[in-house]
Design a protein around this motif. Structure first.
Motif, PDB file in Angstrom:
ATOM      1  N   SER A   1       0.826  -1.202   0.000  1.00  0.00           N
ATOM      2  CA  SER A   1       0.000   0.000   0.000  1.00  0.00           C
ATOM      3  C   SER A   1       0.861   1.254   0.000  1.00  0.00           C
ATOM      4  O   SER A   1       0.576   2.224  -0.717  1.00  0.00           O
ATOM      5  CB  SER A   1      -0.932   0.030   1.224  1.00  0.00           C
ATOM      6  OG  SER A   1      -2.014  -0.858   1.082  1.00  0.00           O
TER       7      SER A   1
ATOM      8  N   THR B   1      -4.154  -3.611   0.567  1.00  0.00           N
ATOM      9  CA  THR B   1      -2.897  -4.199   0.095  1.00  0.00           C
ATOM     10  C   THR B   1      -1.859  -4.321   1.203  1.00  0.00           C
ATOM     11  O   THR B   1      -1.139  -5.320   1.270  1.00  0.00           O
ATOM     12  CB  THR B   1      -2.351  -3.381  -1.091  1.00  0.00           C
ATOM     13  OG1 THR B   1      -3.299  -3.453  -2.165  1.00  0.00           O
ATOM     14  CG2 THR B   1      -1.016  -3.902  -1.574  1.00  0.00           C
TER      15      THR B   1
ATOM     16  N   HIS C   1      -4.062   5.938  -5.253  1.00  0.00           N
ATOM     17  CA  HIS C   1      -2.839   5.255  -4.840  1.00  0.00           C
ATOM     18  C   HIS C   1      -2.137   5.938  -3.670  1.00  0.00           C
ATOM     19  O   HIS C   1      -1.726   5.265  -2.724  1.00  0.00           O
ATOM     20  CB  HIS C   1      -1.891   5.137  -6.038  1.00  0.00           C
ATOM     21  CG  HIS C   1      -2.468   4.362  -7.168  1.00  0.00           C
ATOM     22  ND1 HIS C   1      -2.481   2.986  -7.199  1.00  0.00           N
ATOM     23  CD2 HIS C   1      -3.075   4.766  -8.313  1.00  0.00           C
ATOM     24  CE1 HIS C   1      -3.061   2.568  -8.307  1.00  0.00           C
ATOM     25  NE2 HIS C   1      -3.437   3.629  -9.011  1.00  0.00           N
TER      26      HIS C   1
ATOM     27  N   VAL D   1      -6.402  -0.887  -2.984  1.00  0.00           N
ATOM     28  CA  VAL D   1      -5.194  -0.284  -2.414  1.00  0.00           C
ATOM     29  C   VAL D   1      -5.277  -0.276  -0.894  1.00  0.00           C
ATOM     30  O   VAL D   1      -4.278  -0.497  -0.201  1.00  0.00           O
ATOM     31  CB  VAL D   1      -5.000   1.146  -2.963  1.00  0.00           C
ATOM     32  CG1 VAL D   1      -3.827   1.830  -2.274  1.00  0.00           C
ATOM     33  CG2 VAL D   1      -4.761   1.123  -4.470  1.00  0.00           C
TER      34      VAL D   1
ATOM     35  N   GLY E   1      -3.431   4.544  -0.324  1.00  0.00           N
ATOM     36  CA  GLY E   1      -2.278   3.760   0.109  1.00  0.00           C
ATOM     37  C   GLY E   1      -1.866   4.106   1.531  1.00  0.00           C
ATOM     38  O   GLY E   1      -1.535   3.223   2.338  1.00  0.00           O
TER      39      GLY E   1
ATOM     40  N   TRP F   1      -5.029  -8.101  -9.048  1.00  0.00           N
ATOM     41  CA  TRP F   1      -4.736  -7.843  -7.633  1.00  0.00           C
ATOM     42  C   TRP F   1      -4.737  -9.125  -6.799  1.00  0.00           C
ATOM     43  O   TRP F   1      -4.096  -9.184  -5.757  1.00  0.00           O
ATOM     44  CB  TRP F   1      -5.733  -6.847  -7.049  1.00  0.00           C
ATOM     45  CG  TRP F   1      -5.090  -5.689  -6.348  1.00  0.00           C
ATOM     46  CD1 TRP F   1      -4.449  -5.720  -5.137  1.00  0.00           C
ATOM     47  CD2 TRP F   1      -5.010  -4.331  -6.807  1.00  0.00           C
ATOM     48  NE1 TRP F   1      -3.991  -4.465  -4.796  1.00  0.00           N
ATOM     49  CE2 TRP F   1      -4.320  -3.586  -5.809  1.00  0.00           C
ATOM     50  CE3 TRP F   1      -5.466  -3.663  -7.933  1.00  0.00           C
ATOM     51  CZ2 TRP F   1      -4.079  -2.218  -5.921  1.00  0.00           C
ATOM     52  CZ3 TRP F   1      -5.225  -2.313  -8.043  1.00  0.00           C
ATOM     53  CH2 TRP F   1      -4.541  -1.598  -7.050  1.00  0.00           C
TER      54      TRP F   1
ATOM     55  N   HIS G   1       2.133   1.662  -3.903  1.00  0.00           N
ATOM     56  CA  HIS G   1       1.069   2.591  -4.298  1.00  0.00           C
ATOM     57  C   HIS G   1       1.296   4.018  -3.799  1.00  0.00           C
ATOM     58  O   HIS G   1       1.135   4.977  -4.558  1.00  0.00           O
ATOM     59  CB  HIS G   1      -0.276   2.039  -3.851  1.00  0.00           C
ATOM     60  CG  HIS G   1      -0.636   0.772  -4.552  1.00  0.00           C
ATOM     61  ND1 HIS G   1      -1.110   0.751  -5.841  1.00  0.00           N
ATOM     62  CD2 HIS G   1      -0.529  -0.524  -4.173  1.00  0.00           C
ATOM     63  CE1 HIS G   1      -1.299  -0.488  -6.218  1.00  0.00           C
ATOM     64  NE2 HIS G   1      -0.954  -1.296  -5.228  1.00  0.00           N
TER      65      HIS G   1
END
Length: 434
Positions: A178, A295, A340, A292, A344, A230, A182
């Motif tokens: 993340s 992640t 992102h 995101v 993120g 993903w 990102h």
């Protein structure tokens, strides 16, 4: 008696254990390769999202940028990036080096390479429609060879973010990127979009003008491809398959899907209630923000926690896109900064709020105290400062040396013509060029 129902006679328990470990290792390598192939395919998704959400006169340019990212990124990361990320510690966890073309195995090198290309591609969307191709090409190399890999080593190679003997109150957690992938890409996109400036016609009397993409079906297909990819991005980050690893990777894929779904629904419902109709572009960005948002914590989140993380991420991206445009006056053509960079950061911080380690809560709201939240906050800040600082330095050098932006006439004509002498959609205009 058929060989398929003969009883298995184990004569050497040690040999069986060795065989089992060998099979597990082979399956882990296969899982990483399949996951890497899925992440590679995400480049097609990024292309479709970026081209669909922007003007048709720039579609060839966007295609060329995405091909550049994977081709040049693969070579740059193979030659120097992987070494900077996974080489030996050379400076207390801040810098790593293993020599040129360093590798710890083909499967891992390939898997990490496609992650590097993803970080570079994030920048492309934010500055679409007005940036010189040469400038972007050089910056893409810098991202994959320098900015991204050094930052990745801080966490994924036992770097300073995992050193609890230093300033870290707990080990920083970013399971699949993340922040590392990102946010690093998102903050670089923020600097690039600010320095390049807005597209012609984006702001009128200081107010943002909505510039519709030319094909929302492309964008929708692109998000479906990214959503699929993903599962490899997050699930493959388990880096193994078999036994407990197979169970853990399967759980990672499950929570990834739940978070994406929650993000999409959150953005859909919010725009529906606000505008009277559900907005497709925001729904697509909501799904990406949900992805995101999970992640970093996909290995440290319950199913309910993942849904809540994705839900908030889907709402956050709607507000963030408006803030970037209306308050910061920055033109982000596809919402990359918010999807992102902002999502993120959120996805990294949420681990410190309700993350888990197995059955044990490690977050502020589930009995883990504030240590993990503090570690996550330090990591978020470090990656933001690193990406913003280095992106500004390199883009400033490029601006002075060759310029960042095409001319006004070239932008109006479209980058397909001015930068590549071609059009994505052939017709009368293409015949005139020929």
């Amino acid at each position: 008696m058929s060989i398929f129902n003969m009883p298995l006679i184990i004569q050497d328990a040690t040999a069986v254990e060795v065989l089992a470990e060998s099979v597990k290792g082979d399956m882990g390598m296969l899982w990483m390769l399949i996951s890497g192939i899925l992440v590679f395919f995400m480049q097609a998704g990024f292309f479709l999202v970026e081209s669909g959400m922007t003007d048709s006169k720039n579609a060839v340019n966007i295609a060329m940028k995405n091909f550049l990212d994977i081709a040049v990124g693969s070579l740059a990361f193979w030659f120097v990036g992987y070494s900077l990320m996974y080489g030996a510690d050379a400076s207390g966890g801040f810098f790593h080096w293993g020599g040129f073309t360093f590798s710890q195995g083909a499967a891992d090198l390939f898997f990490q390479t496609v992650f590097a290309a993803t970080a570079a591609t994030i920048v492309s969307g934010a500055i679409a429609g007005r940036t010189k191709y040469t400038t972007y090409a050089i910056f893409s190399i810098i991202m994959t060879a320098l900015i991204y890999p050094i930052a990745g080593g801080w966490e994924w190679n036992g770097g300073w973010l995992n050193n609890t003997d230093g300033i870290m109150p707990a080990e920083f957690i970013d399971f699949a990127g993340s922040s590392i992938v990102h946010s690093v890409g998102g903050w670089a996109a923020l600097v690039a979009a600010w320095m390049v400036g807005p597209r012609i016609g984006k702001f009128l009397n200081g107010k943002p003008v909505e510039m519709h993409g030319h094909n929302q079906m492309y964008a929708t297909l692109g998000v479906f491809i990214l959503w699929l990819g993903w599962f490899g991005f997050n699930g493959g980050s388990q880096l193994a398959w078999g036994g407990d690893d197979a169970t853990a990777a399967s759980q990672v894929v499950l929570v990834t899907n739940l978070a994406a779904s929650a993000g999409a629904i959150a953005a859909l419902l919010f725009t529906w209630f606000k505008n009277g109709k559900p907005n497709l572009a925001m729904t697509l960005n909501g799904a990406l923000a949900g992805l995101v948002s999970i992640t970093a914590g996909c290995g440290n989140m319950t199913e309910g926690g993942a849904i809540l993380a994705g839900l908030i991420g889907g709402l956050l991206v709607v507000f963030s896109i408006g803030f970037v445009e209306r308050t910061l006056k920055i033109d982000d053509a596809v919402g990359a900064i918010s999807v992102h960079g902002v999502a993120g950061a959120w996805g990294t911080l949420v681990i410190g709020l309700w993350g888990v380690d197995g059955d044990t809560g490690i977050g502020l709201f589930n009995g883990g105290g504030a240590a993990q939240l503090g570690a996550q906050a330090i990591g978020v800040l470090a990656y933001a400062v690193w990406s913003i600082g280095l992106s500004y330095i390199f883009l400033l050098i490029l601006k002075k040396a060759i310029g960042l932006r095409v001319s006004e006439a070239e932008e109006i004509a479209g980058l397909d013509i001015s930068e590549h002498g071609s059009l994505a959609y052939h017709g009368k205009r293409q015949r005139e060029i020929d």
